[in-house]
Design a protein around this motif. Structure first.
Motif, short mmCIF file in Angstrom:
data_model
loop_
_atom_site.label_atom_id
_atom_site.label_comp_id
_atom_site.label_asym_id
_atom_site.label_seq_id
_atom_site.Cartn_x
_atom_site.Cartn_y
_atom_site.Cartn_z
N TYR A 84 -21.95 -31.19 20.62
CA TYR A 84 -21.23 -30.95 21.87
C TYR A 84 -20.00 -31.85 21.89
CZ TYR A 84 -25.74 -29.13 23.57
OH TYR A 84 -26.91 -28.44 23.72
N TYR B 292 -14.69 -36.85 29.71
CA TYR B 292 -15.12 -37.61 30.87
C TYR B 292 -13.89 -38.22 31.53
CZ TYR B 292 -20.16 -37.54 29.86
OH TYR B 292 -21.46 -37.17 29.66
N MET C 218 -21.27 -35.59 20.81
CA MET C 218 -22.72 -35.79 20.77
C MET C 218 -23.35 -34.76 19.86
SD MET C 218 -25.47 -36.09 23.88
CE MET C 218 -25.57 -34.36 24.28
N ASN D 51 -31.59 -36.53 24.22
CA ASN D 51 -30.27 -36.31 23.68
C ASN D 51 -29.89 -37.43 22.73
OD1 ASN D 51 -30.16 -37.45 26.64
ND2 ASN D 51 -28.56 -38.47 25.49
N SER E 174 -30.53 -38.95 31.75
CA SER E 174 -30.60 -37.53 31.40
C SER E 174 -32.05 -37.10 31.41
CB SER E 174 -29.96 -37.28 30.02
OG SER E 174 -30.61 -38.06 29.03
N THR F 298 -28.61 -28.67 27.65
CA THR F 298 -27.30 -29.24 27.39
C THR F 298 -27.31 -30.75 27.30
OG1 THR F 298 -26.80 -29.29 29.75
CG2 THR F 298 -26.16 -27.31 28.52
N TYR F 299 -28.39 -31.37 27.72
CA TYR F 299 -28.51 -32.82 27.60
C TYR F 299 -27.34 -33.58 28.22
CZ TYR F 299 -31.85 -31.31 24.10
OH TYR F 299 -32.87 -30.70 23.44
N GLU F 300 -26.88 -33.12 29.37
CA GLU F 300 -25.79 -33.86 30.03
C GLU F 300 -26.28 -35.23 30.46
OE1 GLU F 300 -23.69 -30.05 32.15
OE2 GLU F 300 -23.57 -32.00 33.12
N GLN F 301 -25.39 -36.20 30.36
CA GLN F 301 -25.70 -37.55 30.78
C GLN F 301 -24.89 -37.89 32.03
OE1 GLN F 301 -26.10 -40.63 27.79
NE2 GLN F 301 -26.06 -39.11 26.16
#
Lengths: 119, 116
Positions: free
Chosen positions: A33, A37, A95, A104, B94, B102-105
């Motif tokens: 990904y 930010y 990532m 993750n 997360s 999507t493993y957004e943090q």
């Protein structure tokens, strides 16, 4: 190991105009990904937009869009109709994508671009 | 819905001292990652916790250690502080979802540590 490079330490734009922030990355991974930010002076890191590497279509979120060039390992952010509230540090981040279940992977950030929107 | 919270906001310590920073993840999240952001730099990954164990670690010395509690909150401990440890310490949470997520943090506001 992955590296993320943001070659523009600072940029400025007039309110209501369009600006593009650049980001390149280096990786041997195929599944990953990419993120942009935003970190305003308040320090809170806020996710602006996300791109999955397996998707060819560029991501769009309202005034924010990306130009993702996988072969060139390039991931630029375009901000349209810039607003004063867009003034912030912008970080590009990478990532790896975990294909199975589990937590993750870590985010790898660039050094950031300070964007100033002038009235 | 409470976001990621961190305490304290600011901290001043002397070289050689020890410090503990705290993080509460966003509601529903079970994974906490810590990042160090030096002035003018992007965040650098320190380590990640879930199920109360350290799962990944970045290139930081053993002086940096952590803990995760059963309620998913986390602490970052730094021993024998050096001037170079002065930085903004960010916590991100997360949710350890199944494949395809999507493993957004989500990041907290950070703790500014100054070592004198």
């Amino acid at each position: 190991a992955q590296t993320v490079t943001q070659s523009q330490p600072e940029m400025s734009v007039q309110e209501a105009e369009t600006v593009t922030l650049s980001c390149t990355y280096d990786t041997s991974e195929n599944n990953y990904y990419l993120f942009w930010y935003k970190q305003p002076p308040s320090r809170q890191m806020i996710l602006v937009i996300r791109q999955e590497a397996y998707k060819q279509q560029n991501a769009t979120e309202n005034r924010f869009s990306v130009n993702f060039q996988k072969a060139a390992k390039s991931f630029s952010l375009k901000i349209s109709d810039s607003q004063l509230g867009d003034t912030a540090m912008y970080f590009c981040a990478f990532m790896k994508r975990r294909l199975g279940g589990g937590s993750n992977y870590k985010l790898t950030f660039g050094k950031g671009t300070l964007l100033t929107v002038n009235p | 819905d409470a976001g990621v919270t961190q305490s304290p906001t600011h901290l001043i310590k002397t070289r050689g001292q020890q410090v503990t920073l705290r993080c509460s993840p966003k509601s529903g999240h079970d994974t906490v990652s810590w990042y160090q952001q030096a002035l003018g730099q992007g965040p650098q990954f320190i380590f990640q916790y879930y199920e109360e164990e350290e799962r990944q670690r970045g290139n930081f010395p053993d002086r940096f250690s952590g803990h995760q509690f059963p309620n998913y909150s986390s602490e970052l401990n730094v021993n024998a502080l050096l001037l170079g440890d002065s930085a903004l310490y960010l916590c991100a949470s997360s949710w350890r979802l199944a494949a395809g997520s999507t493993y957004e943090q989500y990041f907290g506001p950070g703790t500014r540590l100054t070592v004198t």
